[in-house]
Design a protein around this motif. Structure first.
Motif, PDB file in Angstrom:
ATOM      1  N   ALA A   1       0.835  -1.200   0.000  1.00 51.37           N
ATOM      2  CA  ALA A   1       0.000   0.000   0.000  1.00 51.37           C
ATOM      3  C   ALA A   1       0.868   1.248   0.000  1.00 51.37           C
ATOM      4  O   ALA A   1       0.591   2.207  -0.731  1.00 51.37           O
ATOM      5  CB  ALA A   1      -0.930   0.004   1.211  1.00 51.37           C
ATOM      6  N   TYR A   2       1.929   1.242   0.794  1.00 49.12           N
ATOM      7  CA  TYR A   2       2.789   2.422   0.840  1.00 49.12           C
ATOM      8  C   TYR A   2       3.536   2.641  -0.466  1.00 49.12           C
ATOM      9  O   TYR A   2       3.827   3.784  -0.836  1.00 49.12           O
ATOM     10  CB  TYR A   2       3.776   2.326   2.003  1.00 49.12           C
ATOM     11  CG  TYR A   2       3.101   2.441   3.347  1.00 49.12           C
ATOM     12  CD1 TYR A   2       2.098   3.384   3.570  1.00 49.12           C
ATOM     13  CD2 TYR A   2       3.452   1.601   4.384  1.00 49.12           C
ATOM     14  CE1 TYR A   2       1.468   3.481   4.788  1.00 49.12           C
ATOM     15  CE2 TYR A   2       2.821   1.696   5.609  1.00 49.12           C
ATOM     16  CZ  TYR A   2       1.836   2.643   5.808  1.00 49.12           C
ATOM     17  OH  TYR A   2       1.221   2.733   7.030  1.00 49.12           O
ATOM     18  N   THR A   3       3.832   1.554  -1.187  1.00 48.94           N
ATOM     19  CA  THR A   3       4.496   1.733  -2.486  1.00 48.94           C
ATOM     20  C   THR A   3       3.510   2.150  -3.568  1.00 48.94           C
ATOM     21  O   THR A   3       3.917   2.658  -4.600  1.00 48.94           O
ATOM     22  CB  THR A   3       5.221   0.442  -2.931  1.00 48.94           C
ATOM     23  OG1 THR A   3       4.268  -0.612  -3.004  1.00 48.94           O
ATOM     24  CG2 THR A   3       6.330   0.080  -1.964  1.00 48.94           C
TER      25      THR A   3
ATOM     26  N   GLU B   1       1.016   4.407  -3.174  1.00 49.47           N
ATOM     27  CA  GLU B   1       0.308   5.619  -2.751  1.00 49.47           C
ATOM     28  C   GLU B   1      -0.074   6.528  -3.909  1.00 49.47           C
ATOM     29  O   GLU B   1      -1.061   7.247  -3.828  1.00 49.47           O
ATOM     30  CB  GLU B   1       1.169   6.416  -1.760  1.00 49.47           C
ATOM     31  CG  GLU B   1       1.081   5.911  -0.356  1.00 49.47           C
ATOM     32  CD  GLU B   1       1.884   6.755   0.596  1.00 49.47           C
ATOM     33  OE1 GLU B   1       1.311   7.168   1.619  1.00 49.47           O
ATOM     34  OE2 GLU B   1       3.064   6.994   0.317  1.00 49.47           O
ATOM     35  N   SER B   2       0.676   6.490  -4.994  1.00 50.39           N
ATOM     36  CA  SER B   2       0.367   7.350  -6.132  1.00 50.39           C
ATOM     37  C   SER B   2      -0.777   6.790  -6.984  1.00 50.39           C
ATOM     38  O   SER B   2      -1.258   7.474  -7.876  1.00 50.39           O
ATOM     39  CB  SER B   2       1.613   7.560  -6.991  1.00 50.39           C
ATOM     40  OG  SER B   2       2.118   6.322  -7.421  1.00 50.39           O
TER      41      SER B   2
ATOM     42  N   PRO C   1      -4.423   5.677  -6.321  1.00 53.01           N
ATOM     43  CA  PRO C   1      -5.438   5.625  -5.261  1.00 53.01           C
ATOM     44  C   PRO C   1      -6.248   4.339  -5.198  1.00 53.01           C
ATOM     45  O   PRO C   1      -6.557   3.855  -4.119  1.00 53.01           O
ATOM     46  CB  PRO C   1      -6.347   6.816  -5.577  1.00 53.01           C
ATOM     47  CG  PRO C   1      -5.537   7.727  -6.410  1.00 53.01           C
ATOM     48  CD  PRO C   1      -4.574   6.856  -7.158  1.00 53.01           C
TER      49      PRO C   1
ATOM     50  N   PHE D   1      -4.002   1.665  -3.721  1.00 54.72           N
ATOM     51  CA  PHE D   1      -3.774   2.040  -2.329  1.00 54.72           C
ATOM     52  C   PHE D   1      -4.982   1.658  -1.473  1.00 54.72           C
ATOM     53  O   PHE D   1      -4.848   1.033  -0.416  1.00 54.72           O
ATOM     54  CB  PHE D   1      -3.492   3.546  -2.251  1.00 54.72           C
ATOM     55  CG  PHE D   1      -3.109   4.031  -0.884  1.00 54.72           C
ATOM     56  CD1 PHE D   1      -1.942   3.610  -0.285  1.00 54.72           C
ATOM     57  CD2 PHE D   1      -3.907   4.930  -0.203  1.00 54.72           C
ATOM     58  CE1 PHE D   1      -1.579   4.060   0.964  1.00 54.72           C
ATOM     59  CE2 PHE D   1      -3.558   5.395   1.044  1.00 54.72           C
ATOM     60  CZ  PHE D   1      -2.389   4.958   1.636  1.00 54.72           C
TER      61      PHE D   1
END
Length: 115
Positions: free
Chosen positions: A20-22, A24-25, A27, A30
């Motif tokens: 999820a953190y990778t 983030e761009s 949506p 994410f």
């Protein structure tokens, strides 16, 4: 028992949290990965296991297929959370559109507080 389930949850959710953190761009990805992390949370984890056991027990008593009930349970949960997400998104869009109407009133209210 909760501590054990928390450790199991962390073990399974850590890879999805990192993904999820990778993402983030993006949506949608994410949100998908964070949804999976939320589904593996100890409270969701135990409620899903409890529901599966309950449906399995009922199917053994009534000599029915358990998979139909479990599938309907999962689909109902997906539908409920999806509708909640769509409602939140829709409400957020309406709030964002009408937010500029409230700015003049907010400035008049907040202005005297700066004195």
């Amino acid at each position: 028992m909760y501590n054990i389930l928390t450790k199991v949850s962390q073990l399974f959710s850590e890879p999805f949290r990192n993904m999820a953190y990778t993402a983030e761009s993006f949506p949608v990805l994410f949100a998908l990965f964070l949804g999976i992390v939320g589904a593996i949370a100890p409270c969701q984890f135990t409620s899903n296991i409890s529901a599966f056991v309950l449906y399995a027990n009922e199917s053994l008593k009534r000599k029915r297929e358990v998979w139909k009930d479990l599938l309907l349970y999962v689909l109902g949960k997906i539908l409920a959370f999806s509708l909640l997400g769509l409602f939140t998104w829709w409400f957020g869009q309406e709030f964002q559109r009408n937010l500029t109407l409230y700015f003049p009133y907010a400035r008049k209210f907040i202005g005297p507080l700066y004195l």
